[in-house]
Scaffold this motif. Structure first.
Motif, PDB file in Angstrom:
ATOM      1  N   ALA A 195       0.820  -1.224   0.000  1.00  0.00           N
ATOM      2  CA  ALA A 195       0.000   0.000   0.000  1.00  0.00           C
ATOM      3  C   ALA A 195       0.848   1.266   0.000  1.00  0.00           C
ATOM      4  CB  ALA A 195      -0.951   0.000   1.184  1.00  0.00           C
ATOM      5  N   GLY A 196       1.969   1.236  -0.715  1.00  0.00           N
ATOM      6  CA  GLY A 196       2.805   2.422  -0.793  1.00  0.00           C
ATOM      7  C   GLY A 196       3.741   2.615   0.376  1.00  0.00           C
ATOM      8  N   GLY A 197       3.745   1.719   1.342  1.00  0.00           N
ATOM      9  CA  GLY A 197       4.619   1.826   2.503  1.00  0.00           C
ATOM     10  C   GLY A 197       5.932   1.097   2.285  1.00  0.00           C
ATOM     11  N   PRO A 198       6.814   1.172   3.271  1.00  0.00           N
ATOM     12  CA  PRO A 198       6.622   1.815   4.581  1.00  0.00           C
ATOM     13  C   PRO A 198       6.821   3.331   4.503  1.00  0.00           C
ATOM     14  CG  PRO A 198       8.799   0.823   4.438  1.00  0.00           C
ATOM     15  CD  PRO A 198       8.107   0.487   3.158  1.00  0.00           C
ATOM     16  N   GLU A 199       6.039   4.037   5.305  1.00  0.00           N
ATOM     17  CA  GLU A 199       6.125   5.497   5.440  1.00  0.00           C
ATOM     18  C   GLU A 199       6.037   6.205   4.088  1.00  0.00           C
ATOM     19  OE1 GLU A 199       9.684   6.372   7.562  1.00  0.00           O
ATOM     20  OE2 GLU A 199       9.045   5.329   9.400  1.00  0.00           O
ATOM     21  N   LYS A 200       5.156   5.737   3.230  1.00  0.00           N
ATOM     22  CA  LYS A 200       4.891   6.358   1.924  1.00  0.00           C
ATOM     23  C   LYS A 200       6.096   6.344   0.981  1.00  0.00           C
ATOM     24  CE  LYS A 200       1.599   9.644   3.981  1.00  0.00           C
ATOM     25  NZ  LYS A 200       1.211  11.080   4.090  1.00  0.00           N
ATOM     26  N   LEU A 201       7.089   5.531   1.257  1.00  0.00           N
ATOM     27  CA  LEU A 201       8.332   5.572   0.484  1.00  0.00           C
ATOM     28  C   LEU A 201       8.307   4.686  -0.755  1.00  0.00           C
ATOM     29  CD1 LEU A 201      10.969   5.621   3.376  1.00  0.00           C
ATOM     30  CD2 LEU A 201      10.147   7.523   1.983  1.00  0.00           C
ATOM     31  N   THR A 202       7.246   3.934  -0.958  1.00  0.00           N
ATOM     32  CA  THR A 202       7.129   3.139  -2.188  1.00  0.00           C
ATOM     33  C   THR A 202       5.909   3.571  -2.996  1.00  0.00           C
ATOM     34  OG1 THR A 202       5.887   1.391  -1.041  1.00  0.00           O
ATOM     35  CG2 THR A 202       8.294   1.140  -1.180  1.00  0.00           C
ATOM     36  N   ARG A 203       5.427   4.754  -2.745  1.00  0.00           N
ATOM     37  CA  ARG A 203       4.307   5.262  -3.524  1.00  0.00           C
ATOM     38  C   ARG A 203       4.765   5.628  -4.937  1.00  0.00           C
ATOM     39  NH1 ARG A 203       0.251   9.389  -0.312  1.00  0.00           N
ATOM     40  NH2 ARG A 203      -0.353   7.995   1.400  1.00  0.00           N
ATOM     41  N   THR A 204       3.963   5.235  -5.922  1.00  0.00           N
ATOM     42  CA  THR A 204       4.121   5.742  -7.276  1.00  0.00           C
ATOM     43  C   THR A 204       2.919   6.643  -7.574  1.00  0.00           C
ATOM     44  OG1 THR A 204       3.020   3.775  -8.165  1.00  0.00           O
ATOM     45  CG2 THR A 204       5.439   3.743  -8.039  1.00  0.00           C
ATOM     46  N   LEU A 205       2.928   7.317  -8.706  1.00  0.00           N
ATOM     47  CA  LEU A 205       1.878   8.298  -8.984  1.00  0.00           C
ATOM     48  C   LEU A 205       0.465   7.711  -8.959  1.00  0.00           C
ATOM     49  CD1 LEU A 205       3.520  10.573 -11.705  1.00  0.00           C
ATOM     50  CD2 LEU A 205       2.746  11.255  -9.433  1.00  0.00           C
ATOM     51  N   PRO A 206       0.197   6.555  -9.583  1.00  0.00           N
ATOM     52  CA  PRO A 206      -1.170   6.019  -9.486  1.00  0.00           C
ATOM     53  C   PRO A 206      -1.590   5.702  -8.049  1.00  0.00           C
ATOM     54  CG  PRO A 206       0.020   4.984 -11.284  1.00  0.00           C
ATOM     55  CD  PRO A 206       1.022   5.757 -10.513  1.00  0.00           C
ATOM     56  N   VAL A 207      -0.678   5.133  -7.266  1.00  0.00           N
ATOM     57  CA  VAL A 207      -0.994   4.826  -5.866  1.00  0.00           C
ATOM     58  C   VAL A 207      -1.149   6.120  -5.065  1.00  0.00           C
ATOM     59  CG1 VAL A 207      -0.152   3.691  -3.777  1.00  0.00           C
ATOM     60  CG2 VAL A 207       0.192   2.619  -5.998  1.00  0.00           C
ATOM     61  N   HIS A 208      -0.309   7.095  -5.339  1.00  0.00           N
ATOM     62  CA  HIS A 208      -0.392   8.394  -4.660  1.00  0.00           C
ATOM     63  C   HIS A 208      -1.732   9.070  -4.941  1.00  0.00           C
ATOM     64  CE1 HIS A 208       1.064  11.916  -2.632  1.00  0.00           C
ATOM     65  NE2 HIS A 208       1.046  12.674  -3.720  1.00  0.00           N
ATOM     66  N   ALA A 209      -2.192   9.009  -6.189  1.00  0.00           N
ATOM     67  CA  ALA A 209      -3.483   9.613  -6.541  1.00  0.00           C
ATOM     68  C   ALA A 209      -4.620   8.910  -5.809  1.00  0.00           C
ATOM     69  CB  ALA A 209      -3.692   9.531  -8.058  1.00  0.00           C
ATOM     70  N   PHE A 210      -4.560   7.588  -5.717  1.00  0.00           N
ATOM     71  CA  PHE A 210      -5.631   6.854  -5.027  1.00  0.00           C
ATOM     72  C   PHE A 210      -5.634   7.133  -3.530  1.00  0.00           C
ATOM     73  CE2 PHE A 210      -6.807   3.050  -2.581  1.00  0.00           C
ATOM     74  CZ  PHE A 210      -8.137   2.931  -2.952  1.00  0.00           C
ATOM     75  N   LEU A 211      -4.463   7.092  -2.899  1.00  0.00           N
ATOM     76  CA  LEU A 211      -4.398   7.282  -1.456  1.00  0.00           C
ATOM     77  C   LEU A 211      -4.758   8.709  -1.062  1.00  0.00           C
ATOM     78  CD1 LEU A 211      -1.179   5.231  -0.608  1.00  0.00           C
ATOM     79  CD2 LEU A 211      -3.566   4.590  -0.228  1.00  0.00           C
ATOM     80  N   GLU A 212      -4.372   9.683  -1.869  1.00  0.00           N
ATOM     81  CA  GLU A 212      -4.739  11.062  -1.560  1.00  0.00           C
ATOM     82  C   GLU A 212      -6.199  11.346  -1.898  1.00  0.00           C
ATOM     83  OE1 GLU A 212      -2.959  13.477  -0.091  1.00  0.00           O
ATOM     84  OE2 GLU A 212      -1.350  12.027   0.233  1.00  0.00           O
ATOM     85  N   GLY A 213      -6.732  10.652  -2.918  1.00  0.00           N
ATOM     86  CA  GLY A 213      -8.096  10.907  -3.346  1.00  0.00           C
ATOM     87  C   GLY A 213      -9.119  10.073  -2.610  1.00  0.00           C
ATOM     88  N   SER A 214      -9.245   8.799  -3.008  1.00  0.00           N
ATOM     89  CA  SER A 214     -10.301   7.959  -2.436  1.00  0.00           C
ATOM     90  C   SER A 214     -10.035   7.607  -0.980  1.00  0.00           C
ATOM     91  CB  SER A 214     -10.436   6.681  -3.274  1.00  0.00           C
ATOM     92  OG  SER A 214     -10.827   6.989  -4.589  1.00  0.00           O
ATOM     93  N   ALA A 215      -8.818   7.160  -0.662  1.00  0.00           N
ATOM     94  CA  ALA A 215      -8.523   6.751   0.711  1.00  0.00           C
ATOM     95  C   ALA A 215      -8.507   7.947   1.654  1.00  0.00           C
ATOM     96  CB  ALA A 215      -7.185   6.016   0.763  1.00  0.00           C
ATOM     97  N   GLY A 216      -7.918   9.063   1.229  1.00  0.00           N
ATOM     98  CA  GLY A 216      -7.860  10.249   2.086  1.00  0.00           C
ATOM     99  C   GLY A 216      -9.057  11.141   1.962  1.00  0.00           C
ATOM    100  N   GLN A 217      -9.982  10.818   1.056  1.00  0.00           N
ATOM    101  CA  GLN A 217     -11.209  11.594   0.818  1.00  0.00           C
ATOM    102  C   GLN A 217     -10.907  13.041   0.451  1.00  0.00           C
ATOM    103  OE1 GLN A 217     -13.946  11.053   4.093  1.00  0.00           O
ATOM    104  NE2 GLN A 217     -14.414   8.951   3.467  1.00  0.00           N
ATOM    105  N   HIS A 218      -9.823  13.246  -0.285  1.00  0.00           N
ATOM    106  CA  HIS A 218      -9.529  14.542  -0.893  1.00  0.00           C
ATOM    107  C   HIS A 218      -9.634  14.341  -2.410  1.00  0.00           C
ATOM    108  CE1 HIS A 218      -8.262  16.012   2.999  1.00  0.00           C
ATOM    109  NE2 HIS A 218      -7.375  15.040   3.097  1.00  0.00           N
ATOM    110  N   TYR A 219     -10.868  14.257  -2.883  1.00  0.00           N
ATOM    111  CA  TYR A 219     -11.094  13.821  -4.252  1.00  0.00           C
ATOM    112  C   TYR A 219     -10.587  14.827  -5.276  1.00  0.00           C
ATOM    113  CZ  TYR A 219     -14.044  10.441  -1.866  1.00  0.00           C
ATOM    114  OH  TYR A 219     -14.502   9.454  -1.021  1.00  0.00           O
ATOM    115  N   GLY A 220     -10.642  16.086  -4.958  1.00  0.00           N
ATOM    116  CA  GLY A 220     -10.119  17.088  -5.876  1.00  0.00           C
ATOM    117  C   GLY A 220      -8.619  16.958  -6.055  1.00  0.00           C
ATOM    118  N   ILE A 221      -7.906  16.759  -4.937  1.00  0.00           N
ATOM    119  CA  ILE A 221      -6.449  16.576  -4.997  1.00  0.00           C
ATOM    120  C   ILE A 221      -6.111  15.304  -5.766  1.00  0.00           C
ATOM    121  CG2 ILE A 221      -4.391  16.136  -3.614  1.00  0.00           C
ATOM    122  CD1 ILE A 221      -5.249  18.993  -3.481  1.00  0.00           C
ATOM    123  N   GLY A 222      -6.802  14.210  -5.451  1.00  0.00           N
ATOM    124  CA  GLY A 222      -6.540  12.957  -6.142  1.00  0.00           C
ATOM    125  C   GLY A 222      -6.802  13.056  -7.626  1.00  0.00           C
ATOM    126  N   SER A 223      -7.859  13.773  -8.016  1.00  0.00           N
ATOM    127  CA  SER A 223      -8.150  13.944  -9.438  1.00  0.00           C
ATOM    128  C   SER A 223      -7.069  14.773 -10.122  1.00  0.00           C
ATOM    129  CB  SER A 223      -9.516  14.620  -9.617  1.00  0.00           C
ATOM    130  OG  SER A 223     -10.548  13.818  -9.075  1.00  0.00           O
TER     131      SER A 223
END
Length: 342
Positions: free
Chosen positions: A286-314
């Protein structure tokens, strides 16, 4: 059969010049038949329906593409210009913020860190995939019929395995307590690896993800490589060997020039597929540990749907699409240039 021939002399539009038109008519039983003028359109040309048929056949696929891809893409672009969080969802509010989401991301160091990580991750995967797939494709071309069939079946099994199932298998293989990999390393003398947690470090996590993606992507390159090798005439190999060329020289002087379009197209396809890889990265850690394996698609999902910041994720998703669009434009430019050279 009666043949009548007459010559009709007409005055040319140009003064002082004469044009002679000849018409010969012949018909059994006294009929006559005039030859069609040169360049005249045939009366039995394609009808309107036949001209429209190709477009009508493409219409269902075009409509389906617009419905399944175009509409979600349009909604994503619209959301990227909004401030859409949990509060706006509950109150059914639409807050337009213009380019604020894009400005926030383009000035965020975390976004550029994820972008750089994604580019490096893509480059490493594509290089390994192309090298491994090319070598296996060359091996397929050299093996006998039975061994080639065995290897092809193994490649198909790896290629056909669902991504989630393959990811689950790899997480089991590298499990810290019951994983086969740790047990093998312990048996080989690396006793410190007996209970090693591969997912606690970003480099070892990326090692698992890269191994998984390369393992699942090599069959595509290998099959295409083998198919391309079958199109090269054997006379070229024989001529190269008569000139004293070895395996490396044959590849650089015979195989690569003939299969250059294959290498170009396959490389860009792998760049696109790896750049947008989501399931493998997210399902492993899931992009861990400590967000250090996040790629752009995973970053968009975690910031958007998982973090409920849909504008940022979009906004992150649209920026990812724009990056892929730049890559595609460069790819098409090279392809067009190559076609012009041919």
């Amino acid at each position: 059969m009666a043949v009548h021939s007459e010559r009709v002399q007409t005055q040319s539009p140009e003064p002082g010049e004469a044009a002679v038109a000849s018409r010969e008519t012949s018909a059994p039983g006294g009929g006559s038949k005039a030859s069609a003028p040169k360049g005249a359109r045939s009366a039995g040309g394609p009808s309107l329906g036949s001209r429209l048929a190709p477009y009508l056949l493409l219409l269902p696929a075009t409509v389906a593409t617009l419905a399944l891809l175009g509409w979600p893409l349009l909604k994503t672009v619209l959301l990227s210009f909004q401030n859409l969080n949990r509060r706006q969802l509950v109150l059914h509010l639409t807050e337009w913020t213009g380019f604020d989401n894009y400005k926030e991301q383009l000035t965020d160091p975390d976004f550029w860190a994820v972008t750089g990580r994604t580019v490096a991750f893509t480059a490493i995967n594509v290089v390994l995939i192309m090298i491994g797939g090319t070598l296996i494709g060359l091996l397929l071309n050299q093996l006998g019929k039975k061994m080639r069939l065995v290897l092809q079946i193994a490649l198909l099994l790896a290629w056909a395995m669902p991504v989630v199932a393959a990811t689950t298998v790899y997480t089991w293989l590298f499990d810290s307590q019951w994983g086969v990999v740790n047990w093998i390393l312990d048996q080989l003398g690396w006793h410190s690896m007996r209970d090693y947690n591969w997912l606690s470090d970003p480099y070892s996590t990326f090692f698992i993800i890269i191994l998984l993606i390369v393992w699942m992507s090599i069959p595509f390159v290998a099959f295409n490589m083998y198919a391309g090798l079958t199109t090269i005439p054997k006379e070229l190999y024989e001529a190269a060997r008569m000139d004293g060329a070895g395996a490396v020289k044959i590849f650089t002087a015979v195989i690569f020039p003939n299969l250059k379009p294959f290498f170009l197209a396959t490389t860009f396809l792998e760049v696109i597929w790896v750049f947008k890889a989501f399931t493998q990265v997210y399902a492993v850690n899931a992009g861990g540990p400590e967000k250090l394996t996040r790629t752009l698609p995973v970053h968009a999902f975690l910031e958007g749907s998982a973090g409920q910041h849909y504008g940022i994720g979009s906004a992150i998703a649209v920026l990812t699409i724009l990056m892929l669009g730049v890559l595609m434009a460069y790819y098409f430019r090279i392809m067009i240039k190559q076609e012009d050279e041919l």
